[in-house]
Design an enzyme around this catalytic site. Structure first.
Site, PDB file in Angstrom:
ATOM      1  N   ARG A   5      -0.666   9.333  -9.994  1.00  0.00           N
ATOM      2  CA  ARG A   5      -0.697   8.073  -9.245  1.00  0.00           C
ATOM      3  C   ARG A   5      -0.058   6.921 -10.026  1.00  0.00           C
ATOM      4  O   ARG A   5       0.580   6.052  -9.457  1.00  0.00           O
ATOM      5  CB  ARG A   5      -2.145   7.701  -8.892  1.00  0.00           C
ATOM      6  CG  ARG A   5      -2.818   8.668  -7.924  1.00  0.00           C
ATOM      7  CD  ARG A   5      -4.257   8.255  -7.656  1.00  0.00           C
ATOM      8  NE  ARG A   5      -4.351   6.944  -7.007  1.00  0.00           N
ATOM      9  CZ  ARG A   5      -4.245   6.746  -5.697  1.00  0.00           C
ATOM     10  NH1 ARG A   5      -4.049   7.760  -4.873  1.00  0.00           N
ATOM     11  NH2 ARG A   5      -4.347   5.533  -5.198  1.00  0.00           N
ATOM     12  N   TRP A  43       2.893   8.008  -2.435  1.00  0.00           N
ATOM     13  CA  TRP A  43       4.283   8.183  -2.862  1.00  0.00           C
ATOM     14  C   TRP A  43       4.336   9.156  -4.046  1.00  0.00           C
ATOM     15  O   TRP A  43       5.169  10.059  -4.081  1.00  0.00           O
ATOM     16  CB  TRP A  43       4.868   6.826  -3.264  1.00  0.00           C
ATOM     17  CG  TRP A  43       6.322   6.831  -3.591  1.00  0.00           C
ATOM     18  CD1 TRP A  43       7.366   6.571  -2.747  1.00  0.00           C
ATOM     19  CD2 TRP A  43       6.909   7.118  -4.875  1.00  0.00           C
ATOM     20  NE1 TRP A  43       8.563   6.672  -3.421  1.00  0.00           N
ATOM     21  CE2 TRP A  43       8.302   7.005  -4.728  1.00  0.00           C
ATOM     22  CE3 TRP A  43       6.386   7.445  -6.130  1.00  0.00           C
ATOM     23  CZ2 TRP A  43       9.189   7.217  -5.783  1.00  0.00           C
ATOM     24  CZ3 TRP A  43       7.267   7.674  -7.174  1.00  0.00           C
ATOM     25  CH2 TRP A  43       8.658   7.553  -6.998  1.00  0.00           C
ATOM     26  N   ARG A  68      -4.845  -2.181   8.755  1.00  0.00           N
ATOM     27  CA  ARG A  68      -6.059  -2.969   8.509  1.00  0.00           C
ATOM     28  C   ARG A  68      -5.758  -4.005   7.429  1.00  0.00           C
ATOM     29  O   ARG A  68      -4.761  -3.906   6.717  1.00  0.00           O
ATOM     30  CB  ARG A  68      -7.218  -2.060   8.086  1.00  0.00           C
ATOM     31  CG  ARG A  68      -6.911  -1.163   6.902  1.00  0.00           C
ATOM     32  CD  ARG A  68      -8.119  -0.308   6.481  1.00  0.00           C
ATOM     33  NE  ARG A  68      -7.732   0.669   5.489  1.00  0.00           N
ATOM     34  CZ  ARG A  68      -7.405   1.942   5.757  1.00  0.00           C
ATOM     35  NH1 ARG A  68      -7.428   2.391   7.000  1.00  0.00           N
ATOM     36  NH2 ARG A  68      -7.049   2.770   4.789  1.00  0.00           N
ATOM     37  N   HIS A 123       2.421   3.700  -9.038  1.00  0.00           N
ATOM     38  CA  HIS A 123       2.227   2.271  -9.302  1.00  0.00           C
ATOM     39  C   HIS A 123       3.432   1.695 -10.051  1.00  0.00           C
ATOM     40  O   HIS A 123       3.862   0.585  -9.802  1.00  0.00           O
ATOM     41  CB  HIS A 123       0.942   2.040 -10.100  1.00  0.00           C
ATOM     42  CG  HIS A 123      -0.302   2.431  -9.352  1.00  0.00           C
ATOM     43  ND1 HIS A 123      -0.519   2.073  -8.042  1.00  0.00           N
ATOM     44  CD2 HIS A 123      -1.399   3.162  -9.720  1.00  0.00           C
ATOM     45  CE1 HIS A 123      -1.696   2.552  -7.644  1.00  0.00           C
ATOM     46  NE2 HIS A 123      -2.237   3.231  -8.650  1.00  0.00           N
ATOM     47  N   ARG A 169     -12.142   2.250  -8.268  1.00  0.00           N
ATOM     48  CA  ARG A 169     -11.316   3.423  -8.607  1.00  0.00           C
ATOM     49  C   ARG A 169     -11.665   3.910 -10.016  1.00  0.00           C
ATOM     50  O   ARG A 169     -12.406   3.254 -10.745  1.00  0.00           O
ATOM     51  CB  ARG A 169      -9.841   3.054  -8.508  1.00  0.00           C
ATOM     52  CG  ARG A 169      -9.469   2.726  -7.066  1.00  0.00           C
ATOM     53  CD  ARG A 169      -7.983   2.624  -6.882  1.00  0.00           C
ATOM     54  NE  ARG A 169      -7.686   2.291  -5.487  1.00  0.00           N
ATOM     55  CZ  ARG A 169      -6.478   2.292  -4.958  1.00  0.00           C
ATOM     56  NH1 ARG A 169      -5.439   2.597  -5.709  1.00  0.00           N
ATOM     57  NH2 ARG A 169      -6.299   1.985  -3.687  1.00  0.00           N
ATOM     58  N   ASP A 212       0.826  -1.216   0.000  1.00  0.00           N
ATOM     59  CA  ASP A 212       0.000   0.000   0.000  1.00  0.00           C
ATOM     60  C   ASP A 212       0.858   1.263   0.000  1.00  0.00           C
ATOM     61  O   ASP A 212       1.965   1.266   0.528  1.00  0.00           O
ATOM     62  CB  ASP A 212      -0.907  -0.024   1.247  1.00  0.00           C
ATOM     63  CG  ASP A 212      -2.082   0.930   1.105  1.00  0.00           C
ATOM     64  OD1 ASP A 212      -2.349   1.401  -0.011  1.00  0.00           O
ATOM     65  OD2 ASP A 212      -2.723   1.212   2.135  1.00  0.00           O
ATOM     66  N   GLY A 213       0.329   2.318  -0.605  1.00  0.00           N
ATOM     67  CA  GLY A 213       0.980   3.622  -0.527  1.00  0.00           C
ATOM     68  C   GLY A 213       1.546   4.154  -1.832  1.00  0.00           C
ATOM     69  O   GLY A 213       2.216   5.192  -1.837  1.00  0.00           O
ATOM     70  N   ASN A 214       1.246   3.488  -2.941  1.00  0.00           N
ATOM     71  CA  ASN A 214       1.762   3.973  -4.236  1.00  0.00           C
ATOM     72  C   ASN A 214       1.252   5.378  -4.556  1.00  0.00           C
ATOM     73  O   ASN A 214       1.992   6.232  -5.043  1.00  0.00           O
ATOM     74  CB  ASN A 214       1.321   3.052  -5.379  1.00  0.00           C
ATOM     75  CG  ASN A 214       1.914   1.663  -5.277  1.00  0.00           C
ATOM     76  OD1 ASN A 214       2.772   1.425  -4.441  1.00  0.00           O
ATOM     77  ND2 ASN A 214       1.446   0.770  -6.131  1.00  0.00           N
ATOM     78  N   GLU A 236       1.009 -13.467  12.161  1.00  0.00           N
ATOM     79  CA  GLU A 236       1.589 -12.315  12.849  1.00  0.00           C
ATOM     80  C   GLU A 236       1.459 -11.114  11.907  1.00  0.00           C
ATOM     81  O   GLU A 236       1.713 -11.235  10.707  1.00  0.00           O
ATOM     82  CB  GLU A 236       3.075 -12.565  13.152  1.00  0.00           C
ATOM     83  CG  GLU A 236       3.321 -13.686  14.123  1.00  0.00           C
ATOM     84  CD  GLU A 236       2.742 -13.398  15.507  1.00  0.00           C
ATOM     85  OE1 GLU A 236       2.783 -12.241  15.952  1.00  0.00           O
ATOM     86  OE2 GLU A 236       2.239 -14.355  16.135  1.00  0.00           O
ATOM     87  N   LEU A 277      10.719 -20.783  -5.254  1.00  0.00           N
ATOM     88  CA  LEU A 277       9.829 -19.841  -4.554  1.00  0.00           C
ATOM     89  C   LEU A 277       8.439 -19.924  -5.166  1.00  0.00           C
ATOM     90  O   LEU A 277       8.293 -19.932  -6.388  1.00  0.00           O
ATOM     91  CB  LEU A 277      10.373 -18.403  -4.707  1.00  0.00           C
ATOM     92  CG  LEU A 277       9.435 -17.247  -4.326  1.00  0.00           C
ATOM     93  CD1 LEU A 277       9.186 -17.216  -2.817  1.00  0.00           C
ATOM     94  CD2 LEU A 277      10.024 -15.904  -4.766  1.00  0.00           C
ATOM     95  N   SER A 321      -8.055  -4.858   4.945  1.00  0.00           N
ATOM     96  CA  SER A 321      -8.689  -4.504   3.667  1.00  0.00           C
ATOM     97  C   SER A 321      -9.095  -5.744   2.848  1.00  0.00           C
ATOM     98  O   SER A 321      -8.830  -5.806   1.641  1.00  0.00           O
ATOM     99  CB  SER A 321      -7.781  -3.589   2.836  1.00  0.00           C
ATOM    100  OG  SER A 321      -7.517  -2.403   3.538  1.00  0.00           O
TER     101      SER A 321
HETATM  102  C1  IPE Z   1      -5.418  -2.698  -0.228  1.00  0.00           C
HETATM  103  O1  IPE Z   1      -5.087  -1.366  -0.365  1.00  0.00           O
HETATM  104  C2  IPE Z   1      -5.329  -3.387  -1.560  1.00  0.00           C
HETATM  105  C3  IPE Z   1      -3.983  -3.502  -2.106  1.00  0.00           C
HETATM  106  C4  IPE Z   1      -2.865  -3.137  -1.548  1.00  0.00           C
HETATM  107  C5  IPE Z   1      -3.914  -4.112  -3.410  1.00  0.00           C
HETATM  108  P1  IPE Z   1      -6.202  -0.213  -0.512  1.00  0.00           P
HETATM  109  O2  IPE Z   1      -5.450   1.053  -0.635  1.00  0.00           O
HETATM  110  O3  IPE Z   1      -7.148  -0.571  -1.572  1.00  0.00           O
HETATM  111  O4  IPE Z   1      -6.949  -0.321   0.902  1.00  0.00           O
HETATM  112  P2  IPE Z   1      -7.830   0.734   1.679  1.00  0.00           P
HETATM  113  O5  IPE Z   1      -8.855   1.239   0.737  1.00  0.00           O
HETATM  114  O6  IPE Z   1      -6.918   1.816   2.154  1.00  0.00           O
HETATM  115  O7  IPE Z   1      -8.400  -0.038   2.842  1.00  0.00           O
HETATM  116  C1  IPE Z   2      -1.463   0.360  -3.413  1.00  0.00           C
HETATM  117  O1  IPE Z   2      -1.312   1.725  -3.439  1.00  0.00           O
HETATM  118  C2  IPE Z   2      -1.741  -0.220  -4.788  1.00  0.00           C
HETATM  119  C3  IPE Z   2      -3.136  -0.591  -5.019  1.00  0.00           C
HETATM  120  C4  IPE Z   2      -4.066  -0.627  -4.112  1.00  0.00           C
HETATM  121  C5  IPE Z   2      -3.516  -0.950  -6.372  1.00  0.00           C
HETATM  122  P1  IPE Z   2      -2.543   2.721  -3.433  1.00  0.00           P
HETATM  123  O2  IPE Z   2      -2.929   3.001  -4.831  1.00  0.00           O
HETATM  124  O3  IPE Z   2      -3.646   2.211  -2.556  1.00  0.00           O
HETATM  125  O4  IPE Z   2      -1.876   3.995  -2.778  1.00  0.00           O
HETATM  126  P2  IPE Z   2      -2.485   4.969  -1.687  1.00  0.00           P
HETATM  127  O5  IPE Z   2      -2.997   4.132  -0.555  1.00  0.00           O
HETATM  128  O6  IPE Z   2      -3.573   5.736  -2.361  1.00  0.00           O
HETATM  129  O7  IPE Z   2      -1.326   5.821  -1.279  1.00  0.00           O
HETATM  130 MG    MG Z   3      -4.067   2.413  -0.586  1.00  0.00          MG
END
Ligand code: IPE
Ligand code: IPE
Ligand code: MG
Length: 245
Positions: free
Chosen positions: A34, A26, A195, A38, A72, A21-23, A208, A132, A197
């Site tokens: 965005r 970033w 969380r 990714h 999205r 998460d967090g792309n 864990e 793997l 998700s």
């Molecule tokens: C969870 O991230 C799904 C993936 C990392 C692929 P989200 O960014 O979709 O989750 P929420 O919406 O913050 O819970």
């Molecule tokens: C995770 O990054 C990748 C996917 C869920 C596809 P996000 O796109 O959720 O990035 P944030 O949470 O908005 O930073």
């Molecule tokens: Mg996210």
């Protein structure tokens, strides 16, 4: 439950699952679209897979796209699908060379047909590899997976092929998309969110959890190592009293 699972935890995890998460954040922090977040995220996937091979973690599951991510914008979904397409096209030969077995879990019916074919080819080509097991969760939702499994079992009961008495934890798990894959020992989530998700809900019952503030595009092998080191310090009890360990 076998006794081996009750020993204090010094072993390395067999299966590490990661919520990448967090792309978006970033990219936002750099004033970039965005999509570029990714794209950088895909680089982090490469580092992470290389790290898993080096650390000899036998199973890695990466959450790449959730059932809910279809909500999205069309633009973002299309960008993510083309990234996935290119990733599969460019990485499969390398995976195969490195002994990686690829599997994809999730609802394929919603994916573009050519991607479904790429996935099927990649799975077939790498099926015998043993270094793997890389599982990528795409269009995946834990609740959807559990509901679909319950539906299939109900259909088998209705058809007179299954006795309801035979539905238990093991037979249910054998009906999930992760059949044959051990439950994750460790679930890592990046970006500071704490969380699940809708990720591996059944399978993570006794995982864990490890939350790291770094955004996914910044995640590297040292972060994976740190998570594994923390895992090895944890004591898993599975409901048993601490003094019995
Ligand atoms: C969870 O991230 C799904 C993936 C990392 C692929 P989200 O960014 O979709 O989750 P929420 O919406 O913050 O819970
Ligand atoms: C995770 O990054 C990748 C996917 C869920 C596809 P996000 O796109 O959720 O990035 P944030 O949470 O908005 O930073
Ligand atoms: Mg996210």
């Amino acid at each position: 439950m076998d006794d081996a699972r009750l020993t204090p935890n010094q072993a390395s995890p067999r299966h590490v699952a990661i919520i990448m998460d967090g792309n978006g954040r970033w990219a936002n922090a750099r004033g970039l679209p965005r999509t570029l977040g990714h794209r950088q995220g895909a680089e982090a996937v490469r580092r992470c897979v290389a790290g898993a091979l080096e650390l000899q973690i036998p199973f890695i599951t990466l959450f790449g796209f959730s059932s809910e991510n279809w909500r999205r914008s069309t633009r973002e979904v299309e960008d993510l699908m083309s990234l996935l397409r290119r990733y599969l096209q460019s990485e499969i030969a390398e995976f195969h060379k490195n002994g990686i077995r690829l599997r994809v879990i999730g609802d394929r019916e919603r994916l573009p047909q050519d991607i479904v074919r790429l996935i099927a080819d990649a799975e077939q080509r790498t099926a015998e590899n043993q270094a793997l097991d890389l599982v990528i969760a795409i269009s995946y939702g834990g609740r959807q997976e559990i509901a679909a499994t319950a539906r299939r079992l109900a259909e088998a009961v209705a058809a007179g092929e299954l006795d309801p008495e035979d539905i238990d934890e093991d037979s249910f798990a054998a009906g999930l998309l992760t059949a044959g894959i051990p439950d994750p020992d460790l679930v890592i989530r990046t970006s500071g969110e704490q969380r699940l998700s809708n990720f591996l809900l059944w399978q993570s019952a006794y995982s864990e959890l490890f939350f790291v503030d770094k955004l996914w595009p910044d995640f590297d092998k040292s972060d994976l190592e740190a998570a594994v080191a923390e895992f090895r310090r944890r004591e898993r009890r599975y409901g048993a009293a601490a003094e019995s360990l």
